[in-house]
Design an enzyme around this catalytic site. Sequence first.
Site, PDB file in Angstrom:
ATOM      1  N   PRO A  73       0.774 -11.266  -7.383  1.00 57.32           N
ATOM      2  CA  PRO A  73       2.387 -10.672  -7.283  1.00 57.32           C
ATOM      3  C   PRO A  73       3.115 -11.976  -6.729  1.00 57.32           C
ATOM      4  O   PRO A  73       2.693 -12.927  -6.110  1.00 57.32           O
ATOM      5  CB  PRO A  73       2.221  -9.779  -6.200  1.00 57.32           C
ATOM      6  CG  PRO A  73       0.996  -9.343  -5.803  1.00 57.32           C
ATOM      7  CD  PRO A  73       0.106 -10.559  -6.269  1.00 57.32           C
ATOM      8  N   THR A  74       4.419 -12.204  -7.291  1.00 54.90           N
ATOM      9  CA  THR A  74       5.357 -13.050  -6.729  1.00 54.90           C
ATOM     10  C   THR A  74       5.883 -12.558  -5.305  1.00 54.90           C
ATOM     11  O   THR A  74       5.461 -11.644  -4.912  1.00 54.90           O
ATOM     12  CB  THR A  74       6.316 -13.033  -7.773  1.00 54.90           C
ATOM     13  OG1 THR A  74       7.443 -14.242  -7.396  1.00 54.90           O
ATOM     14  CG2 THR A  74       7.161 -11.915  -7.856  1.00 54.90           C
ATOM     15  N   SER A  94      -1.718 -13.550  -4.157  1.00 53.18           N
ATOM     16  CA  SER A  94      -0.129 -14.122  -4.164  1.00 53.18           C
ATOM     17  C   SER A  94       0.266 -15.346  -5.185  1.00 53.18           C
ATOM     18  O   SER A  94      -0.728 -16.163  -5.505  1.00 53.18           O
ATOM     19  CB  SER A  94      -0.036 -14.404  -2.755  1.00 53.18           C
ATOM     20  OG  SER A  94       0.783 -15.172  -2.416  1.00 53.18           O
ATOM     21  N   SER A  95       1.368 -15.475  -5.291  1.00 54.16           N
ATOM     22  CA  SER A  95       1.706 -16.789  -6.040  1.00 54.16           C
ATOM     23  C   SER A  95       1.374 -17.969  -5.463  1.00 54.16           C
ATOM     24  O   SER A  95       1.479 -19.099  -6.005  1.00 54.16           O
ATOM     25  CB  SER A  95       3.295 -16.522  -6.556  1.00 54.16           C
ATOM     26  OG  SER A  95       4.088 -16.319  -5.585  1.00 54.16           O
ATOM     27  N   CYS A  96       1.121 -17.876  -4.025  1.00 54.26           N
ATOM     28  CA  CYS A  96       0.976 -19.100  -3.376  1.00 54.26           C
ATOM     29  C   CYS A  96      -0.330 -19.592  -3.620  1.00 54.26           C
ATOM     30  O   CYS A  96      -0.781 -20.605  -3.142  1.00 54.26           O
ATOM     31  CB  CYS A  96       1.213 -19.117  -1.874  1.00 54.26           C
ATOM     32  SG  CYS A  96      -0.067 -17.881  -0.983  1.00 54.26           S
ATOM     33  N   LEU A 125       7.593 -10.525  -2.642  1.00 57.43           N
ATOM     34  CA  LEU A 125       7.587  -9.106  -2.896  1.00 57.43           C
ATOM     35  C   LEU A 125       8.825  -8.553  -1.689  1.00 57.43           C
ATOM     36  O   LEU A 125       8.872  -9.110  -0.716  1.00 57.43           O
ATOM     37  CB  LEU A 125       6.528  -8.278  -2.462  1.00 57.43           C
ATOM     38  CG  LEU A 125       5.343  -8.604  -3.431  1.00 57.43           C
ATOM     39  CD1 LEU A 125       3.946  -7.748  -3.129  1.00 57.43           C
ATOM     40  CD2 LEU A 125       5.720  -7.832  -5.108  1.00 57.43           C
ATOM     41  N   HIS A 127       9.054 -12.282   5.869  1.00 58.34           N
ATOM     42  CA  HIS A 127       9.569 -13.182   4.624  1.00 58.34           C
ATOM     43  C   HIS A 127      10.984 -13.290   4.511  1.00 58.34           C
ATOM     44  O   HIS A 127      11.774 -12.524   5.219  1.00 58.34           O
ATOM     45  CB  HIS A 127       8.977 -12.663   3.481  1.00 58.34           C
ATOM     46  CG  HIS A 127       7.690 -12.796   3.299  1.00 58.34           C
ATOM     47  ND1 HIS A 127       6.769 -11.795   3.693  1.00 58.34           N
ATOM     48  CD2 HIS A 127       6.660 -13.778   2.760  1.00 58.34           C
ATOM     49  CE1 HIS A 127       5.633 -12.032   3.532  1.00 58.34           C
ATOM     50  NE2 HIS A 127       5.714 -13.338   3.036  1.00 58.34           N
ATOM     51  N   LYS A 162      -6.888 -16.163  -0.334  1.00 60.98           N
ATOM     52  CA  LYS A 162      -6.919 -15.494  -1.670  1.00 60.98           C
ATOM     53  C   LYS A 162      -7.302 -15.891  -2.684  1.00 60.98           C
ATOM     54  O   LYS A 162      -8.071 -15.212  -3.548  1.00 60.98           O
ATOM     55  CB  LYS A 162      -5.191 -15.051  -1.756  1.00 60.98           C
ATOM     56  CG  LYS A 162      -4.250 -14.546  -0.900  1.00 60.98           C
ATOM     57  CD  LYS A 162      -4.760 -13.059  -1.080  1.00 60.98           C
ATOM     58  CE  LYS A 162      -4.025 -12.030  -0.068  1.00 60.98           C
ATOM     59  NZ  LYS A 162      -4.486 -10.717  -0.205  1.00 60.98           N
ATOM     60  N   TYR A 215      -3.904 -19.129   3.927  1.00 58.54           N
ATOM     61  CA  TYR A 215      -3.489 -17.762   3.280  1.00 58.54           C
ATOM     62  C   TYR A 215      -4.163 -18.198   2.054  1.00 58.54           C
ATOM     63  O   TYR A 215      -4.700 -16.864   1.228  1.00 58.54           O
ATOM     64  CB  TYR A 215      -2.076 -17.438   3.482  1.00 58.54           C
ATOM     65  CG  TYR A 215      -1.845 -15.906   2.746  1.00 58.54           C
ATOM     66  CD1 TYR A 215      -2.236 -14.917   3.215  1.00 58.54           C
ATOM     67  CD2 TYR A 215      -1.111 -15.992   1.628  1.00 58.54           C
ATOM     68  CE1 TYR A 215      -2.124 -13.723   2.769  1.00 58.54           C
ATOM     69  CE2 TYR A 215      -0.718 -14.867   0.989  1.00 58.54           C
ATOM     70  CZ  TYR A 215      -1.263 -13.514   1.709  1.00 58.54           C
ATOM     71  OH  TYR A 215      -0.988 -12.556   1.015  1.00 58.54           O
ATOM     72  N   GLY A 247       0.889  -1.470   0.084  1.00 59.04           N
ATOM     73  CA  GLY A 247      -0.177  -0.003  -0.171  1.00 59.04           C
ATOM     74  C   GLY A 247       0.898   1.206   0.003  1.00 59.04           C
ATOM     75  O   GLY A 247       0.740   2.154  -0.582  1.00 59.04           O
TER      76      GLY A 247
HETATM   77  O1  GFB Z   1       9.845 -16.031   2.147  1.00 58.85           O
HETATM   78  P1  GFB Z   1       9.087 -17.192   2.965  1.00 58.85           P
HETATM   79  O2  GFB Z   1       8.827 -17.049   4.467  1.00 58.85           O
HETATM   80  O3  GFB Z   1       8.010 -17.435   2.195  1.00 58.85           O
HETATM   81  O4  GFB Z   1      10.036 -18.402   2.596  1.00 58.85           O
HETATM   82  P2  GFB Z   1       7.490 -18.730   0.919  1.00 58.85           P
HETATM   83  C1  GFB Z   1      11.078 -18.763   1.626  1.00 58.85           C
HETATM   84  C2  GFB Z   1      12.129 -19.659   1.579  1.00 58.85           C
HETATM   85  O5  GFB Z   1      13.164 -18.990   2.230  1.00 58.85           O
HETATM   86  C3  GFB Z   1      11.616 -21.010   2.709  1.00 58.85           C
HETATM   87  C4  GFB Z   1      13.638 -19.987   3.750  1.00 58.85           C
HETATM   88  O6  GFB Z   1      12.305 -21.937   1.944  1.00 58.85           O
HETATM   89  C5  GFB Z   1      12.154 -20.487   3.914  1.00 58.85           C
HETATM   90  O7  GFB Z   1      12.472 -21.839   4.803  1.00 58.85           O
HETATM   91  N1  GFB Z   1      13.853 -19.254   4.598  1.00 58.85           N
HETATM   92  C6  GFB Z   1      15.512 -19.179   4.856  1.00 58.85           C
HETATM   93  C7  GFB Z   1      13.622 -18.272   5.590  1.00 58.85           C
HETATM   94  N2  GFB Z   1      15.701 -18.626   5.943  1.00 58.85           N
HETATM   95  C8  GFB Z   1      14.701 -17.914   6.422  1.00 58.85           C
HETATM   96  C9  GFB Z   1      14.329 -16.937   7.474  1.00 58.85           C
HETATM   97  O8  GFB Z   1      14.954 -16.568   8.133  1.00 58.85           O
HETATM   98  N3  GFB Z   1      12.826 -16.261   7.392  1.00 58.85           N
HETATM   99  C10 GFB Z   1      12.062 -16.992   6.488  1.00 58.85           C
HETATM  100  N4  GFB Z   1      10.878 -16.325   6.547  1.00 58.85           N
HETATM  101  N5  GFB Z   1      12.200 -17.696   5.441  1.00 58.85           N
HETATM  102  C11 GFB Z   1       5.335 -17.376   1.916  1.00 58.85           C
HETATM  103  C12 GFB Z   1       3.816 -17.753   2.020  1.00 58.85           C
HETATM  104  O9  GFB Z   1       5.960 -18.349   1.610  1.00 58.85           O
HETATM  105  O10 GFB Z   1       5.360 -16.382   0.571  1.00 58.85           O
HETATM  106  C13 GFB Z   1       3.122 -16.461   1.935  1.00 58.85           C
HETATM  107  O11 GFB Z   1       4.041 -18.395   3.378  1.00 58.85           O
HETATM  108  C14 GFB Z   1       3.202 -15.705   1.156  1.00 58.85           C
HETATM  109  O12 GFB Z   1       1.678 -17.132   1.941  1.00 58.85           O
HETATM  110  C15 GFB Z   1       4.740 -15.487   0.567  1.00 58.85           C
HETATM  111  O13 GFB Z   1       2.584 -16.107  -0.208  1.00 58.85           O
HETATM  112  C16 GFB Z   1       4.794 -14.782  -0.614  1.00 58.85           C
HETATM  113  O14 GFB Z   1       8.050 -18.125  -0.387  1.00 58.85           O
HETATM  114  O15 GFB Z   1       7.616 -19.783   1.429  1.00 58.85           O
END
Ligand code: GFB
Length: 313
Positions: A167-168, A111-113, A170, A183, A144, A140, A20
């Site tokens: 979106p992929t 979301s791409s998920c 972000l 993320h 969506k 989630y 936003g």
């Molecule tokens: O970005 P992320 O949390 O979301 O994690 P997703 C992406 C990848 O990064 C996973 C790894 O394989 C995680 O295990 N990763 C490595 C980490 N180190 C870290 C860390 O310190 N923190 C986090 N968060 N990840 C989300 C969805 O999926 O993507 C949502 O849960 C949403 O619904 C979003 O759609 C865009 O890409 O896996």
Amino acid sequence: MQIMDKSDKIFVAGHRGMVGSAVMRRLKTQAFSNVVTRERAQLDLTNESAVAKFFEQERPHIVLAAAAKVGGIKANNDYPVEFLVENLRIQNNVIRSAYENGVRKLLFLGSSCIYPKFAPQPILESTLLSGPLEPTNEAYAIAKIAGIKLCQAFSREYGANFISAMPTNLYGPNDNFDLETSHVLAALLRKAHEAKTRNDRKLVVWGTGKPRREFLHVDDLAAACLLLLEKYDSPEIINVGCGEDISIGELAELICQVVGFDGQLAWDTTKPDGTPRKLLDVSKIRALGWRPAITLQDGIKATYDWFVANFAQ
Ligand code: GFB
């Protein structure tokens, strides 16, 4: 094709969030002069009657629905109830009130998920609902998907011009840097910065490092949102991504390089990997003339500068 007027009243739902706030910056540079926002304390988007009253009073022409409960893999996996209920409430209230108050065009952000865990790569819009979802973010994704279907239903049943963009992953200014709920890109920027500051020799990354993700700077998404509001009038969903992906291991190395942390990476494989790969097919939005302007390296540098200026101790 419906062109927006610079004086159209535009409601940005979720204007304080990463998406936003990027849209707000973009509207300002494009000289849109009639933007309406509400702070969370003034308007609770999960409250049906409050949202209805707000729309009756303001009667915006255009709505950008960027308000959502979002989070990284851990938050999504730990709190499916909150991700499902809160997002359903927000989007049901905003989308229905928009229709009831004559909104001319609404852009819903998905979301791409939403795509199946093992969708063929790059992921075409047409693969929606063709297979099981990734379990870590199923709640989630279901919310969506319900939002997309609600926009399509308003379009089919009542002729509303309600569109949905996917979106992929972000990143950018105003991202969430809380290590439990963020993320990956924001989390690794913070971890690398703190490891450098403390002179640590090791940085812990979740999972195996093998999953691949596609990252888009939120300012590029904001530009895409405005283009879609101006040029895209179909209820069919449309992907927004850069068209290139990178492994989490490669991302971690790039972030360490940008931040200047030269210690070792360590992998915490007790944490989930999530979906193995999530690369969008972006032919549709490219055909409309949109291209991202910010490279991953430049975007990470700019986001690190923002983090240091606004967040780091
Ligand atoms: O970005 P992320 O949390 O979301 O994690 P997703 C992406 C990848 O990064 C996973 C790894 O394989 C995680 O295990 N990763 C490595 C980490 N180190 C870290 C860390 O310190 N923190 C986090 N968060 N990840 C989300 C969805 O999926 O993507 C949502 O849960 C949403 O619904 C979003 O759609 C865009 O890409 O896996």
